[in-house]
Design an enzyme around this catalytic site. Sequence first.
Site, PDB file in Angstrom:
ATOM      1  N   SER A   1       0.795  -1.218   0.000  1.00  6.74           N
ATOM      2  CA  SER A   1       0.000   0.000   0.000  1.00  6.74           C
ATOM      3  C   SER A   1       0.832   1.275   0.000  1.00  6.74           C
ATOM      4  O   SER A   1       0.291   2.348  -0.275  1.00  6.74           O
ATOM      5  CB  SER A   1      -0.938   0.011   1.210  1.00  6.74           C
ATOM      6  OG  SER A   1      -0.207  -0.145   2.425  1.00  6.74           O
TER       7      SER A   1
ATOM      8  N   HIS B   1      -5.066  -4.064  -2.720  1.00  8.70           N
ATOM      9  CA  HIS B   1      -4.707  -3.143  -3.797  1.00  8.70           C
ATOM     10  C   HIS B   1      -4.526  -3.838  -5.141  1.00  8.70           C
ATOM     11  O   HIS B   1      -4.115  -3.200  -6.119  1.00  8.70           O
ATOM     12  CB  HIS B   1      -3.433  -2.373  -3.433  1.00  8.70           C
ATOM     13  CG  HIS B   1      -3.625  -1.370  -2.345  1.00  8.70           C
ATOM     14  ND1 HIS B   1      -4.084  -0.092  -2.575  1.00  8.70           N
ATOM     15  CD2 HIS B   1      -3.456  -1.463  -1.001  1.00  8.70           C
ATOM     16  CE1 HIS B   1      -4.168   0.566  -1.439  1.00  8.70           C
ATOM     17  NE2 HIS B   1      -3.803  -0.245  -0.464  1.00  8.70           N
TER      18      HIS B   1
ATOM     19  N   LYS C   1     -11.837  -0.300  -2.289  1.00 11.64           N
ATOM     20  CA  LYS C   1     -10.863   0.255  -3.216  1.00 11.64           C
ATOM     21  C   LYS C   1     -11.391   0.106  -4.643  1.00 11.64           C
ATOM     22  O   LYS C   1     -12.228   0.890  -5.070  1.00 11.64           O
ATOM     23  CB  LYS C   1      -9.506  -0.383  -2.984  1.00 11.64           C
ATOM     24  CG  LYS C   1      -9.018  -0.155  -1.544  1.00 11.64           C
ATOM     25  CD  LYS C   1      -7.590  -0.485  -1.341  1.00 11.64           C
ATOM     26  CE  LYS C   1      -7.167  -0.405   0.128  1.00 11.64           C
ATOM     27  NZ  LYS C   1      -7.572   0.805   0.841  1.00 11.64           N
TER      28      LYS C   1
END
Length: 378
Positions: free
Chosen positions: A171, A199, A231
């Site tokens: 991250s 991610h 996300k």
Amino acid sequence: MADWLAALDRRAQLRAKAGLTRRLHPRPADDQLTDLAGNDYLGLATHPEVTAAATAALSAYGLGATGSRLVRGSTDAHQALEEDLARWLGTDSALVFSSGYLANLGALRALVQPRTLLVSDAHNHASLIDGCRLSGAETVVTPHADVDAVAAALAAAPGRPAVVVTESIFSVDGDLAPLARLHAVARRHGALLLVDDAHALGLTGPSGAGAVAATGLAGEPDVVITATLSKALGGAGGVVAGPAEFVRHLVETGRTFIFDTALPPAVAAGVHAALRVARAGDDLRAELSDRVSVAVGRLRAAGLTVSAPDAAVISVTAPGPEAATAWAEDCRDRGVAVGCFRPPSTPDSRSRLRLTVSAGVPRAAFERALGVIVDCAP
């Protein structure tokens, strides 16, 4: 009685002196900033199919889940999302939590048994670090992406249950963990592998199924996947996916699942719609990849030190915390939101801007934002 407040004030002054003050920046619904700070990688938070699904579920179920998952909080919206997540990720089962943070805390605690050793990457997210700490298990922190160090830690604890803990796309700098090699080392020593795919989910792998799927590890019995749904899927919540036996164990024993109010059904329905869009979103992923290449090339051409991202997180080195803060504020003043990471939030004591590229930002605004970042550089 005021002494403790005075002590907090002194600490705030010290943080300010070190350039570590943090401030909230509430944004209006019609926010005009170009967003290179949020994590809506595919622009799905405002996608019409996503908002329509959430709106319909809001009308049907109301605002909240009204209870924990084991009391009244489980709905058919949660079940449908979990079944589709498991199919997408290639695992037996999946369990949705109210946040990715709680998913990581719950997964790590559930993986720990007496004498368990946790081997955690030095660049892991705070939720993984806190999960290791709260589990009560002995934890060895290994240098970033150092497979030999992981192997040495496991070899030094023969016969003990162990879990190797890593992100897939990290991250802070956006680099990809050596997942295949980590899994091989873990399996050789009889250890499990926990991968936070937050991610990478939606961005990499077949149909955006994530880095675990891209590496060919989906469905392996010694691999557990965690991710946030906030996300690339543009919503909220978290998921733990893996063998059915482990998910059952979480349902029956996981404190961050049992004692937490469930994710609102409208959010579950919206995330489910986002999953369907993301699964068919090869065009969005291609656009995102092109933008990442453009950003890295332009920033490096301006003489900035930039990471080599494997997804959509780009790290740009700043001279120090005060310079990073001023850089980010100057960008904001010129209409561009960027992330500002400073110690102690960074694992290497290096300050940087963190840019998160989104396919949902208009292309012209994105390219203008790159110029602003270059112009504001210290």
